[in-house]
Design an enzyme around this catalytic site. Structure first.
Site, short mmCIF file in Angstrom:
data_model
loop_
_atom_site.label_atom_id
_atom_site.label_comp_id
_atom_site.label_asym_id
_atom_site.label_seq_id
_atom_site.Cartn_x
_atom_site.Cartn_y
_atom_site.Cartn_z
N LYS A 6 4.16 -2.21 -9.04
CA LYS A 6 4.00 -0.75 -9.04
C LYS A 6 5.34 -0.05 -9.22
O LYS A 6 5.40 1.03 -9.79
CB LYS A 6 3.26 -0.28 -7.79
CG LYS A 6 4.03 -0.39 -6.49
CD LYS A 6 4.78 0.89 -6.13
CE LYS A 6 5.39 0.87 -4.77
NZ LYS A 6 6.21 -0.25 -4.38
N GLY B 233 0.81 -1.21 0.00
CA GLY B 233 0.00 0.00 0.00
C GLY B 233 0.84 1.26 0.00
O GLY B 233 2.06 1.22 0.19
N ARG C 217 13.23 7.89 -6.24
CA ARG C 217 14.24 7.44 -7.18
C ARG C 217 13.66 6.74 -8.40
O ARG C 217 14.23 6.80 -9.49
CB ARG C 217 15.25 6.54 -6.48
CG ARG C 217 14.68 5.31 -5.81
CD ARG C 217 15.77 4.55 -5.06
NE ARG C 217 15.25 3.37 -4.38
CZ ARG C 217 14.84 3.34 -3.12
NH1 ARG C 217 14.87 4.45 -2.42
NH2 ARG C 217 14.40 2.24 -2.57
N ALA D 126 8.17 6.72 3.33
CA ALA D 126 8.83 6.55 4.63
C ALA D 126 8.93 7.86 5.40
O ALA D 126 8.67 7.90 6.61
CB ALA D 126 10.21 5.94 4.43
#
Length: 360
Positions: free
Chosen positions: A198, A143, A271, A147
């Protein structure tokens, strides 16, 4: 609870914040790549990547101290990246005891020789000692969750998955806070497929930003390339749906929190989308990797895995030759070094409600 987080990177460490807010004692164990992080956490109580102070009750440990760190813990969080899935199984295996819960933030897939895909919790399981692997319970987190936002106690919604319903509900109760909202599922495979793909598909969405810059940028009338990015995003959801169907996962995940939700937040920065932009600008993957030296490019790894698996699955008749056009194009770019070409007219062919004929 006593909780050990093994892997002191962004996401692993971020889970320490809801855990400590819930009163659990947390031990943060760095890998051999995290020495500078653990040193900073010990000396300054500051995590240099998250750019935040460590909660007071978190105890940092170097990897050489892993035996001490895992002694007597109830829960182990695997905070390594996809390249460390085998390593962490071997690293924690000797210190496991029956009844412990292991939950991973790792995103990725591996492919067997015949192209069949394996989720990373099963990779970790395969590395555990035979005498204990069935005495512990494995789970994973999926999900949309950045962070830095979790460590900043921003509102976040995630999904915990495990084949063991009791284990996943216990873990959710340990982690839930007023800002960290946890749903649960026993469809571990489906959750992990979304979490892995994803990353690959975000690379595809990120191409649009680079292609826009390469074309000269926003024109005088303010035209961007949002249309291209949106079509790529839509194809990504369609591709995740098909992968879930093949692997027996919950297809609705593709368009909900584990799929579209996680894809959206990953496309907002980081990134993976930066790598897509560099490729869209015309850099080869080798050049982009040099520019991003020092960063773990998990998206490229999952593209590589899928680039190897898809031809084998196609040869076996598991998938059709026209399926997964975006993933195949990304494999051409990343694995084979070919120029960027987005196969738009090949998109959405497996949607029964849509028909399309290319121009010309």
């Amino acid at each position: 609870m006593n909780v050990a987080i093994v892997g002191a990177g962004f996401m692993g460490t971020a889970t320490a914040y809801p855990l400590t807010d819930n009163g659990h004692a947390v031990r943060l164990v760095g890998t051999h790549l995290d020495e500078d992080i653990i040193e900073s956490c010990r000396e300054r109580r500051f995590h240099p990547k998250l750019k935040r102070e460590l909660p007071d009750t978190v105890q940092p440990y170097f990897v050489e101290e892993i035996a001490q760190a895992l002694d007597g813990v109830d829960v182990i969080v695997s905070g390594v990246n996809s390249l460390g899935a085998h390593w962490i199984g071997r690293a924690i295996g000797p210190y496991l005891r029956p009844g412990q819960l292991i939950i991973a933030v790792t995103k990725g897939l591996e492919a067997e020789e015949n192209g069949d895909l394996v989720v990373l919790p099963d990779v970790l399981y395969s590395e555990l000692p035979i005498n204990v692997r069935d005495e512990v319970r494995l789970a994973a987190i999926g999900g949309p969750c950045i962070a830095g936002e979790l460590a900043g106690r921003r509102q976040s919604c995630v999904v915990f998955g495990s084949r063991d319903r009791d284990a996943v509900e216990r873990l959710a109760a340990i982690f839930r806070t007023p800002y960290y909202h946890v749903w649960t599922t026993t469809d571990l495979v489906g959750l992990e497929v979304c979490a892995a793909l994803k990353n690959a598909y975000t690379l595809g969405v990120g191409l649009a930003a680079g292609l826009l810059e390469r074309s000269g940028g926003v024109d005088a009338a303010g035209a961007h390339m949002y249309n291209l990015a949106a079509a790529t995003f839509g194809q990504a959801c369609t591709g995740i749906d098909r992968a879930l169907q093949i692997m027996g996962g919950t297809r609705a995940f593709a368009y909900g929190l584990p799929g579209a939700g996680d894809l959206y937040v990953t496309c907002k920065g980081g990134r993976t989308v930066r790598l897509g932009r560099l490729l869209g600008l015309g850099h080869t993957f080798a050049q982009a990797r040099e520019i991003m030296a020092g960063e773990t490019l998990e998206a490229a790894e999952i593209v590589r895995v899928m680039g190897e698996a898809l031809p084998k699955l196609t040869a076996r008749g598991v998938v059709g030759p026209e399926e997964f056009p975006l993933l195949r194009a990304l494999a051409d770019i990343v694995v084979h070094g070919r120029p960027v070409e987005v196969p738009l007219d090949a998109f959405f062919r497996d949607s029964p409600a849509l028909s399309h004929r290319p121009a010309g």
